[in-house]
Design an enzyme around this catalytic site. Structure first.
Site, PDB file in Angstrom:
ATOM      1  CG  ASN A  13      51.236  55.401  51.339  1.00  0.00           C
ATOM      2  OD1 ASN A  13      52.236  56.008  51.830  1.00  0.00           O
ATOM      3  ND2 ASN A  13      50.649  54.577  51.523  1.00  0.00           N
ATOM      4  CD1 TRP A  14      56.766  58.292  48.265  1.00  0.00           C
ATOM      5  CD2 TRP A  14      58.352  59.274  49.449  1.00  0.00           C
ATOM      6  NE1 TRP A  14      57.311  59.309  47.321  1.00  0.00           N
ATOM      7  CE2 TRP A  14      58.511  59.909  48.113  1.00  0.00           C
ATOM      8  CE3 TRP A  14      59.468  59.715  50.366  1.00  0.00           C
ATOM      9  CZ2 TRP A  14      59.474  60.986  47.621  1.00  0.00           C
ATOM     10  CZ3 TRP A  14      60.501  60.712  49.847  1.00  0.00           C
ATOM     11  CH2 TRP A  14      60.228  61.271  48.562  1.00  0.00           C
ATOM     12  CE  LYS A  15      52.197  51.162  50.838  1.00  0.00           C
ATOM     13  NZ  LYS A  15      51.767  50.049  50.775  1.00  0.00           N
ATOM     14  CG  HIS A  98      47.335  52.649  53.660  1.00  0.00           C
ATOM     15  ND1 HIS A  98      47.973  51.390  53.843  1.00  0.00           N
ATOM     16  CD2 HIS A  98      47.613  52.779  52.304  1.00  0.00           C
ATOM     17  CE1 HIS A  98      48.386  50.920  52.877  1.00  0.00           C
ATOM     18  NE2 HIS A  98      48.216  51.762  51.887  1.00  0.00           N
ATOM     19  CD  GLU A 100      50.835  49.062  53.999  1.00  0.00           C
ATOM     20  OE1 GLU A 100      51.116  50.236  54.332  1.00  0.00           O
ATOM     21  OE2 GLU A 100      51.032  48.672  52.848  1.00  0.00           O
ATOM     22  CD  GLU A 170      45.764  51.955  48.434  1.00  0.00           C
ATOM     23  OE1 GLU A 170      46.666  52.474  47.611  1.00  0.00           O
ATOM     24  OE2 GLU A 170      46.044  51.937  49.522  1.00  0.00           O
ATOM     25  N   GLY A 176      51.237  45.835  47.413  1.00  0.00           N
ATOM     26  CA  GLY A 176      52.640  45.124  47.627  1.00  0.00           C
ATOM     27  C   GLY A 176      52.834  43.736  47.427  1.00  0.00           C
ATOM     28  CB  SER A 216      50.526  45.707  42.797  1.00  0.00           C
ATOM     29  OG  SER A 216      50.792  45.017  43.702  1.00  0.00           O
ATOM     30  N   GLY A 237      52.383  52.792  45.995  1.00  0.00           N
ATOM     31  CA  GLY A 237      53.316  52.324  47.010  1.00  0.00           C
ATOM     32  C   GLY A 237      54.812  52.147  46.446  1.00  0.00           C
ATOM     33  N   GLY A 238      55.270  51.094  46.088  1.00  0.00           N
ATOM     34  CA  GLY A 238      56.638  50.602  45.774  1.00  0.00           C
ATOM     35  C   GLY A 238      57.114  51.448  44.467  1.00  0.00           C
TER      36      GLY A 238
HETATM   37  P1  13P Z   1      51.827  49.088  46.511  1.00  0.00           P
HETATM   38  O1  13P Z   1      51.963  50.078  45.118  1.00  0.00           O
HETATM   39  O2  13P Z   1      53.407  48.713  46.992  1.00  0.00           O
HETATM   40  O3  13P Z   1      51.274  47.797  45.976  1.00  0.00           O
HETATM   41  O4  13P Z   1      51.225  49.885  47.417  1.00  0.00           O
HETATM   42  C1  13P Z   1      49.998  50.471  47.152  1.00  0.00           C
HETATM   43  C2  13P Z   1      49.565  51.263  48.371  1.00  0.00           C
HETATM   44  O5  13P Z   1      49.203  50.755  49.558  1.00  0.00           O
HETATM   45  C3  13P Z   1      49.511  52.578  48.292  1.00  0.00           C
HETATM   46  O6  13P Z   1      48.869  53.299  49.374  1.00  0.00           O
END
Ligand code: 13P
Length: 255
Positions: A13-15, A98, A100, A170, A176, A216, A237-238
């Site tokens: 998930n590149w956000k 998600h 967020e 999640e 994050g 994470s 994510g990251g």
């Molecule tokens: P991180 O891997 O950066 O913690 O993000 C997880 C995430 O929200 C994937 O959708």
């Protein structure tokens, strides 16, 4: 993972990261690195990069996903994108619900359900996100909360349509933050979600369901997480923004 019963999927998930130029560079770097993956590989990129990602990944084992879609087919919804618009572009997956979006954009369990139904109807494969906040965990209501999120999101989804759904557990406190759920915590909640599926549908549907962990997850902790019986991959994510790290996670899920 239990690969005899279901597919493991690693999705990035590149956000809100990467321009089109950066997307081209990252996808081109990824293609040779992940070509022998023994798990599903998906990159969920910003809307503006979908066309680039779809064109570059044609004929490869990398699938492309969006990070949201609207529930209506068309109309006066400024700034929104419909499921059919994504399908027309060759997009296969869509992240829905998600945390967020729930935290910053007013997403609720009910709107997640509406989006999920619209996505399935259009032929997309939703990656449905559920998860508790730190406060919920501290109050001991993680299981009830995640079960409720799952039940509401899947309202009206047939057993046949469910085959196209992936669920990502999640925990919000792990996103994050560098704070990963322990492998046992991740497995415990993924198993709760599988139990909810078994109750709503049946044990076949529950056994076939891909349930990812996200929060994470990285090159170092991926192996332990995906070794858990109810953790069928990850939503990353990251670490999905760096090709070698994403590859290491895919390698862990390919074992
Ligand atoms: P991180 O891997 O950066 O913690 O993000 C997880 C995430 O929200 C994937 O959708």
């Amino acid at each position: 993972m239990n690969k005899t019963l279901r597919q493991a999927v690693i999705a990035g998930n590149w956000k809100m990261n990467n321009t089109r130029v950066e997307t081209k560079a990252l996808v081109e770097e990824l293609i040779p690195l992940v070509k022998d993956a023994d798990c599903g590989v998906v990159v969920c990129v910003p809307f503006t990069n979908l066309e680039t990602a779809v064109a570059l990944t044609k004929g490869t084992n990398i699938k492309v996903g969006a990070q949201n879609c609207h529930f209506e087919k068309s109309g006066a919804f400024t700034g929104e994108i419909s499921a059919a618009m994504l399908v027309e572009m060759g997009v296969e997956y869509v992240v829905l619900g998600h945390s967020e979006r729930r935290q910053y954009f007013g997403e609720t369990d009910v709107t997640v359900n509406k989006r999920l139904l619209a996505a399935l109807e259009a032929g997309l494969k939703p990656i449905l996100c559920v998860g508790e906040m730190l406060e919920d965990r501290e109050n001991g209501i993680t299981e009830e909360l995640v079960a409720l999120q799952t039940k509401i999101a899947l309202k009206g989804v047939s057993k046949e349509a469910l085959k196209n759904v992936i669920i990502a557990y999640e925990p919000v406190w792990a996103i994050g933050t560098g704070k990963t759920a322990t492998a046992e915590q991740a497995n415990e909640v993924c198993a709760v979600i599988r139990g909810v599926i078994a109750k709503l549908y049946d044990s076949d549907a529950a056994n076939a369901m891909t349930i990812q962990y996200g929060g994470s997850m990285n090159a170092k902790n991926a192996e332990e997480l995906v070794a858990q019986p109810d953790v069928d991959g990850g939503l990353i994510g990251g670490a999905s923004l760096k090709a070698p790290d994403f590859k290491a996670i895919i390698d862990a899920a390919s074992k």
